[in-house]
Every structure is written in C-alpha cells, then in structure tokens.
Design a protein around this motif. Sequence first.
Motif, PDB file in Angstrom:
ATOM      1  N   ASP A 112       0.834  -1.211   0.000  1.00 14.67           N
ATOM      2  CA  ASP A 112       0.000   0.000   0.000  1.00 14.67           C
ATOM      3  C   ASP A 112       0.868   1.260   0.000  1.00 14.67           C
ATOM      4  OD1 ASP A 112      -2.335   1.573   0.160  1.00 14.67           O
ATOM      5  OD2 ASP A 112      -2.236   1.644   2.338  1.00 14.67           O
ATOM      6  N   ASP A 113       1.630   1.439  -1.076  1.00 13.66           N
ATOM      7  CA  ASP A 113       2.487   2.602  -1.292  1.00 13.66           C
ATOM      8  C   ASP A 113       2.315   3.081  -2.724  1.00 13.66           C
ATOM      9  OD1 ASP A 113       3.694   2.744   1.213  1.00 13.66           O
ATOM     10  OD2 ASP A 113       5.380   1.477   0.644  1.00 13.66           O
ATOM     11  N   TYR A 114       2.474   4.399  -2.920  1.00 13.59           N
ATOM     12  CA  TYR A 114       2.275   4.970  -4.243  1.00 13.59           C
ATOM     13  C   TYR A 114       3.239   6.133  -4.438  1.00 13.59           C
ATOM     14  CZ  TYR A 114      -1.830   2.367  -3.054  1.00 13.59           C
ATOM     15  OH  TYR A 114      -2.640   1.363  -2.597  1.00 13.59           O
ATOM     16  N   PRO A 115       3.863   6.233  -5.616  1.00 14.22           N
ATOM     17  CA  PRO A 115       4.719   7.395  -5.853  1.00 14.22           C
ATOM     18  C   PRO A 115       3.940   8.696  -5.832  1.00 14.22           C
ATOM     19  CG  PRO A 115       4.349   6.170  -7.891  1.00 14.22           C
ATOM     20  CD  PRO A 115       3.796   5.335  -6.776  1.00 14.22           C
ATOM     21  N   ALA A 116       2.632   8.617  -6.138  1.00 15.46           N
ATOM     22  CA  ALA A 116       1.779   9.808  -6.087  1.00 15.46           C
ATOM     23  C   ALA A 116       0.338   9.390  -5.816  1.00 15.46           C
ATOM     24  CB  ALA A 116       1.862  10.590  -7.402  1.00 15.46           C
ATOM     25  N   ARG A 117      -0.316  10.163  -4.981  1.00 17.53           N
ATOM     26  CA  ARG A 117      -1.748   9.966  -4.738  1.00 17.53           C
ATOM     27  C   ARG A 117      -2.393  11.277  -4.325  1.00 17.53           C
ATOM     28  NH1 ARG A 117      -3.014   6.126   0.351  1.00 17.53           N
ATOM     29  NH2 ARG A 117      -0.863   5.493   0.569  1.00 17.53           N
ATOM     30  N   ILE A 118      -3.684  11.382  -4.627  1.00 18.81           N
ATOM     31  CA  ILE A 118      -4.516  12.501  -4.177  1.00 18.81           C
ATOM     32  C   ILE A 118      -5.576  11.921  -3.257  1.00 18.81           C
ATOM     33  CG2 ILE A 118      -6.082  14.367  -4.826  1.00 18.81           C
ATOM     34  CD1 ILE A 118      -3.379  14.915  -5.918  1.00 18.81           C
ATOM     35  N   TYR A 119      -5.653  12.444  -2.048  1.00 17.18           N
ATOM     36  CA  TYR A 119      -6.552  11.934  -1.010  1.00 17.18           C
ATOM     37  C   TYR A 119      -7.702  12.939  -0.838  1.00 17.18           C
ATOM     38  CZ  TYR A 119      -7.758   9.927   3.563  1.00 17.18           C
ATOM     39  OH  TYR A 119      -8.394   9.324   4.615  1.00 17.18           O
ATOM     40  N   VAL A 120      -8.945  12.479  -1.028  1.00 15.73           N
ATOM     41  CA  VAL A 120     -10.130  13.328  -0.875  1.00 15.73           C
ATOM     42  C   VAL A 120     -10.942  12.796   0.306  1.00 15.73           C
ATOM     43  CG1 VAL A 120     -12.180  14.290  -1.996  1.00 15.73           C
ATOM     44  CG2 VAL A 120     -10.154  13.716  -3.374  1.00 15.73           C
ATOM     45  N   ALA A 121     -11.064  13.599   1.354  1.00 17.74           N
ATOM     46  CA  ALA A 121     -11.752  13.174   2.584  1.00 17.74           C
ATOM     47  C   ALA A 121     -13.100  13.865   2.713  1.00 17.74           C
ATOM     48  CB  ALA A 121     -10.893  13.495   3.799  1.00 17.74           C
ATOM     49  N   PHE A 122     -14.071  13.134   3.229  1.00 16.71           N
ATOM     50  CA  PHE A 122     -15.436  13.616   3.376  1.00 16.71           C
ATOM     51  C   PHE A 122     -15.832  13.592   4.862  1.00 16.71           C
ATOM     52  CE2 PHE A 122     -14.922  11.900  -0.818  1.00 16.71           C
ATOM     53  CZ  PHE A 122     -15.611  12.773  -1.655  1.00 16.71           C
ATOM     54  N   ARG A 123     -16.792  14.434   5.194  1.00 18.61           N
ATOM     55  CA  ARG A 123     -17.236  14.527   6.581  1.00 18.61           C
ATOM     56  C   ARG A 123     -17.929  13.235   7.017  1.00 18.61           C
ATOM     57  NH1 ARG A 123     -17.119  18.454   9.853  1.00 18.61           N
ATOM     58  NH2 ARG A 123     -16.729  19.975   8.202  1.00 18.61           N
ATOM     59  N   PHE A 124     -17.707  12.852   8.261  1.00 22.34           N
ATOM     60  CA  PHE A 124     -18.331  11.672   8.837  1.00 22.34           C
ATOM     61  C   PHE A 124     -19.824  11.907   9.018  1.00 22.34           C
ATOM     62  CE2 PHE A 124     -19.373   9.318  12.897  1.00 22.34           C
ATOM     63  CZ  PHE A 124     -19.491   8.075  12.284  1.00 22.34           C
ATOM     64  N   GLU A 125     -20.623  10.874   8.717  1.00 26.05           N
ATOM     65  CA  GLU A 125     -22.082  10.934   8.867  1.00 26.05           C
ATOM     66  C   GLU A 125     -22.505   9.924   9.932  1.00 26.05           C
ATOM     67  OE1 GLU A 125     -24.026  11.917   4.711  1.00 26.05           O
ATOM     68  OE2 GLU A 125     -22.604  10.272   4.487  1.00 26.05           O
ATOM     69  N   PRO A 126     -22.626  10.347  11.184  1.00 29.60           N
ATOM     70  CA  PRO A 126     -22.912   9.389  12.264  1.00 29.60           C
ATOM     71  C   PRO A 126     -24.250   8.690  12.111  1.00 29.60           C
ATOM     72  CG  PRO A 126     -23.047  11.665  13.048  1.00 29.60           C
ATOM     73  CD  PRO A 126     -22.449  11.718  11.688  1.00 29.60           C
ATOM     74  N   ASP A 127     -25.224   9.341  11.485  1.00 26.38           N
ATOM     75  CA  ASP A 127     -26.547   8.730  11.351  1.00 26.38           C
ATOM     76  C   ASP A 127     -26.536   7.544  10.388  1.00 26.38           C
ATOM     77  OD1 ASP A 127     -25.984  10.767   9.424  1.00 26.38           O
ATOM     78  OD2 ASP A 127     -28.047  10.656   8.720  1.00 26.38           O
ATOM     79  N   LYS A 128     -25.466   7.417   9.579  1.00 26.45           N
ATOM     80  CA  LYS A 128     -25.359   6.301   8.643  1.00 26.45           C
ATOM     81  C   LYS A 128     -24.378   5.225   9.121  1.00 26.45           C
ATOM     82  CE  LYS A 128     -26.550   9.110   4.622  1.00 26.45           C
ATOM     83  NZ  LYS A 128     -26.145   9.550   3.253  1.00 26.45           N
ATOM     84  N   ALA A 129     -23.820   5.419  10.290  1.00 27.10           N
ATOM     85  CA  ALA A 129     -22.836   4.472  10.816  1.00 27.10           C
ATOM     86  C   ALA A 129     -23.473   3.539  11.837  1.00 27.10           C
ATOM     87  CB  ALA A 129     -21.676   5.226  11.462  1.00 27.10           C
TER      88      ALA A 129
END
Length: 240
Positions: A112-129
């Motif tokens: 699980d390594d990459y010379p390049a990556r773009i990470y897009v994070a989203f807000r947690f939705e507790p009502d769906k967890a």
Amino acid sequence: MLRYLLSTLSIALLLSLPAQAQQATIPAFSELESLGSDYGWEPLIFPNIDQHSRYELVTEDDQQVVKATTGGGASGMIARLALDPGDSLILRWRWKVSNVFEQGDARRKDGDDYPARIYVAFRFEPDKAGWFERAKRRTVSALFGEELPGNALNYIWANRLPEGELVPNPYTDHTMMLAVSSGQEQVGEWVTIERDIVADYRRAFGAEPPALVGIAIMSDSDNTGESATAWYGDITLSRN
C-alpha cells in the motif's frame, strides 16, 4: 481496535483545526510563496511513522509545482476544505512520477504505497454508521482529542492495479482506491487527470457524498521501502 486506531489517527488531522481554518478552494501551487499553513497547505504527519516524505516548491517545465521525494517513509500535505460537492464536482490536476514501485500492490497492506496519490476526505455521517463504528470513533476522540473524517477516495498512480479499477484500501474499507494512472508507460511524463468526485463517490460507496473536509497529496513508501520522486501541479475544483 488498536490497528484501526493507528491506521486512522493520521487522517484525523484533517478535522483537527477549527472551522474558520477551512476554505472552499484549493490554493494553487503555482501561486504559493511557500508551503505551510499560512499558505493553505500544511504537513500531514503520521504519528507512528518517523521517516517523512519531503515536499518543496520547485520550478519544473517553467511552472512552479510541488516536488515530493519519498524513500521508505510517509507523510503528506493537506489543504483543509469545507465544501458541499452538490450534483457534480470536477477535480483536476496534473502529475508526473520518476517510477512506480516494484512491490506496490493496492490490494495488500505490504504493498500500500504509491509514488503519487490525491486523497479526498469527506465529513463523517454518524446517522449512517453502525454502533461499532460510532464506538470506535468515540474511542479515538477520548484517547486523542481528535474527530475522524468519514469516507475517503484515494486517486492513485498504481503499479499492478489496472487503470480505472476501484478497490478498498487494505487497512480500511472507509477508503476506496481508484487507479487513475497505472504502470510504467507514462513515467517521466506530465499526466493530466480529471474526475467527477461525486460520480466516483457514488460508485465507491453507493450513496451521495457529504461535504468535503480536505484534499491531500501524498507520496509514500513506508510499506515497500522503495524510493520515488513525484511532481504535483495545481489541483482545482469546479462545477463543470
């Protein structure tokens, strides 16, 4: 539980600043005076990894970009966001890498390594967890005083994973890995990528995406121990 905490604590930093520190646009590398929180990008440091990747502003092909160098370590650079993706949100960027990792494999923890990556994070939705997921997050908050983001998309320059393939991250199924570049064919060349992150989120998680909370770049090699250099051009978001 401990492995989960260690693998997800690092991305908790995406939400650790107050809301006023977040922004609706991504600062352009080509216009920065320096990398750092004063200019909208700041280090993403992994608490259990001592060796970090190096990020610096350089001029490459007459354009100011970020040069990332990794050799057995991992870290990233984050721009914190507060943005509703709506019905469509186009993420555009260009990147170049010196090589791919021979031992890289998006389906395996040790690859699980990459010379390049773009990470897009989203807000947690507790009502769906579920209950267990909420309990894990309460544990993180109690132990470390941090809130974790929710789901995430990783756009990667892969080795074995074919271009267009989507797989769960080997550490957590809350992060999906999408190969937008793959293999050696375009190594050493600038590659331009354009993705509709709303469509990709629907494909990855079967739901509508919540608000974005952060975009990160990362070149990492802590699992494979290999080395690579990557160059990242401006990253933009648009509605068309």
